[in-house]
Write an enzyme that holds these catalytic residues in place. Structure first.
Site, PDB file in Angstrom:
ATOM      1  N   SER A  53       0.832  -1.196   0.000  1.00  0.00           N
ATOM      2  CA  SER A  53       0.000   0.000   0.000  1.00  0.00           C
ATOM      3  C   SER A  53       0.879   1.264   0.000  1.00  0.00           C
ATOM      4  O   SER A  53       1.689   1.470  -0.905  1.00  0.00           O
ATOM      5  CB  SER A  53      -0.957  -0.041   1.192  1.00  0.00           C
ATOM      6  OG  SER A  53      -1.953   0.949   1.084  1.00  0.00           O
ATOM      7  N   HIS A  68      -7.012  -6.441   0.151  1.00  0.00           N
ATOM      8  CA  HIS A  68      -5.940  -5.473   0.394  1.00  0.00           C
ATOM      9  C   HIS A  68      -4.867  -6.046   1.316  1.00  0.00           C
ATOM     10  O   HIS A  68      -3.680  -5.793   1.112  1.00  0.00           O
ATOM     11  CB  HIS A  68      -6.527  -4.204   0.994  1.00  0.00           C
ATOM     12  CG  HIS A  68      -5.577  -3.046   0.996  1.00  0.00           C
ATOM     13  ND1 HIS A  68      -5.116  -2.451  -0.169  1.00  0.00           N
ATOM     14  CD2 HIS A  68      -4.978  -2.374   2.011  1.00  0.00           C
ATOM     15  CE1 HIS A  68      -4.291  -1.468   0.136  1.00  0.00           C
ATOM     16  NE2 HIS A  68      -4.175  -1.399   1.443  1.00  0.00           N
ATOM     17  N   ASP A 102      -9.703  -6.414  -3.536  1.00  0.00           N
ATOM     18  CA  ASP A 102      -9.251  -5.173  -2.906  1.00  0.00           C
ATOM     19  C   ASP A 102     -10.194  -4.033  -3.271  1.00  0.00           C
ATOM     20  O   ASP A 102     -10.405  -3.739  -4.454  1.00  0.00           O
ATOM     21  CB  ASP A 102      -7.829  -4.853  -3.351  1.00  0.00           C
ATOM     22  CG  ASP A 102      -7.210  -3.719  -2.552  1.00  0.00           C
ATOM     23  OD1 ASP A 102      -7.914  -3.138  -1.700  1.00  0.00           O
ATOM     24  OD2 ASP A 102      -6.027  -3.424  -2.777  1.00  0.00           O
TER      25      ASP A 102
END
Length: 472
Positions: free
Chosen positions: A265, A411, A383
């Site tokens: 991320s 995610h 995600d």
């Protein structure tokens, strides 16, 4: 919920943030954990594991060399033009259907058009030839098929060429990278795991344990305000540049000759930053749900712009939303994973400062297109934070990229599918390009005279007259 509301009200009255994480006083390594003071009063917790292994200083394999020659031009109308210049531009990686090396190709990309992306491409299995995503949105294995473009596509490409005026910026890359397999027995290899917003080094527990058992040296830090690192009560302490400087100091402290960066991320942006700062020391990179190659800019209309006390009151709702969007399934197992791995356990002040400090105008598509390091892109199909189109866009821009989509992940895919992620990472770490054998030069011999040729023909008993007549 009532307790959270009372704590938020107390936070507003006292003008102090709740749940401030304070590191331990000692900086000695205990059970693989160290506390590193990157700046006065700014202490980060780092998990550093150096496993016992046989000493093998140099790689056992020869490795391969990849030529990186490309010209990147940005025009004022927002058009990105990438031209692969080298005769052997990634020839070790890209092969046409007839087995010949792919010729030079050019790429035209509209910076504002992110909807048209290529299909996902899988990372090659160990010992197999890799397949990369083509810079024109197609697989490289089909790049040399010889298909003619449609009339509409030709007209569109001609219109794009007409739109170009004077270039705004031009970048030329001309280098060669030696890529070899990184094994756990090599003492010059180090793996860096960097988490994102609201995470901690504990999210990498399965990966750190897996690779440390294989003999790799592993480094995994807590970002400022996360995990057991210090949490300064200054908004400027959580800007992108402040956090990137922390990661740079951590990298300088633990870096080896060949370093592999694994980011998740927001942590992917720090890995990209380090790859630009230390191009010779970064051997490979892994981007897990990192998003598209766009410059960072905080959103004006965001829930994280609310006052800290309001965010603290809404913390149970935010945690529930994170569970819904970050995991493919929402059950007792996933809730326990959040609790055990210290995920989304940051103060409201830190969370608000982190989201508002994501300002990085340099990290645009040109910045990512300049990367010459091999990169593995891992994306969880479910995600809801990062669409798959963004990772596909990243695969189009990067020079050497492998995109792998995990259908059962979201995610937090490294926590949901640890075995699959570990296998992908290990195969990529052991991967090395196959260098084609050198071409044999034609031997330059002296031509025979006419008399010598006629004598050879007479002396050759296999030469028959009927055959010679048939040739006539």
């Amino acid at each position: 919920m009532l307790t959270s509301f009372m704590q938020g009200l107390l936070c507003c009255l006292t003008s102090k943030s709740a749940n401030v994480v304070v590191p331990a006083d000692t900086s000695e390594s205990t059970d693989g954990y160290e506390f590193v003071e990157v700046k006065p009063g700014r202490v980060l917790r780092v998990r550093h594991i150096i496993p016992d292994r046989p000493v093998v200083e140099e790689p056992t394999g020869p490795g391969g060399t990849v030529s990186c020659k490309r010209k990147i031009t940005v025009y004022r109308n927002g058009q990105l033009f990438i031209d692969n210049l080298g005769d052997r531009a990634s020839a070790e990686l890209k092969n046409c259907q007839n087995g010949e090396a792919e010729p030079n190709n050019t790429v035209e990309v509209e910076l504002t058009d992110c909807g048209k992306s290529s299909a996902p491409v899988s990372i090659p299995d160990a010992g197999s030839e890799p397949v990369t995503t083509g810079k024109d949105g197609t697989d490289e294995t089909a790049a040399g098929g010889g298909e003619t473009p449609a009339a509409g596509q030709t007209d569109q490409s001609q219109q794009l060429r007409k739109c170009r005026r004077k270039p705004k910026r031009t970048v030329v890359i001309d280098c060669e990278r030696k890529i070899s397999a990184c094994k756990g027995t090599h003492a010059d290899v180090a793996l860096f795991f960097i988490h994102g917003v609201g995470g901690s080094l504990d999210i990498w527990k399965s990966q750190v344990d897996f690779f440390s058992r294989l003999g790799y040296e592993v480094i995994s830090p807590d970002l400022a305000g996360h995990g057991a690192s210090s949490a300064p009560q200054i908004v400027a302490a959580y800007t992108f540049y402040a956090l990137a400087e922390d990661m740079r100091l951590i990298f300088k402290r633990y870096a080896r000759k060949r370093n592999i960066l694994i980011g998740h991320s927001y942590g992917v942006s720090f890995c990209t930053f380090l790859a630009h700062e230390y191009p010779e020391q970064i051997h490979k990179m892994v981007m897990i749900n990192g998003g598209g190659p766009t410059a960072l800019e905080p959103s004006i209309c965001s829930i994280f712009n609310l006052p800290t006390c309001v965010l603290h009151c809404l913390s149970p709702l935010l945690a529930w939303s994170f569970l819904k969007a970050g995991f493919a399934r929402q059950g007792a197992k996933e809730k326990q994973l959040l609790k055990d791995n210290n995920v989304f356990n940051v103060s409201s002040f830190v969370l608000r400062a982190m989201m508002s400090g994501q300002y990085w105008p340099e990290g645009d598509e040109v910045y990512h297109a300049e990367l010459t390091v091999p990169i593995l892109l891992v994306h969880g199909m479910h995600d809801k934070f990062v669409p798959i189109e963004e990772d596909q866009r990243m695969a189009e821009i990067l020079l050497m990229a492998f995109l792998k989509v995990l259908e059962d992940g979201s995610h937090m895919v490294m926590m949901e599918c640890p075995e699959a992620v570990n296998t992908l990472l290990h195969e990529f770490i052991l991967w090395e390009p196959t260098t084609p054998p050198p071409q044999k030069k034609e031997s330059k011999t002296r031509p025979e005279t006419a008399k010598a040729q006629s004598d050879n023909i007479k002396d050759d008993p296999s030469e028959e007259k009927p055959n010679s007549k048939a040739k006539k």
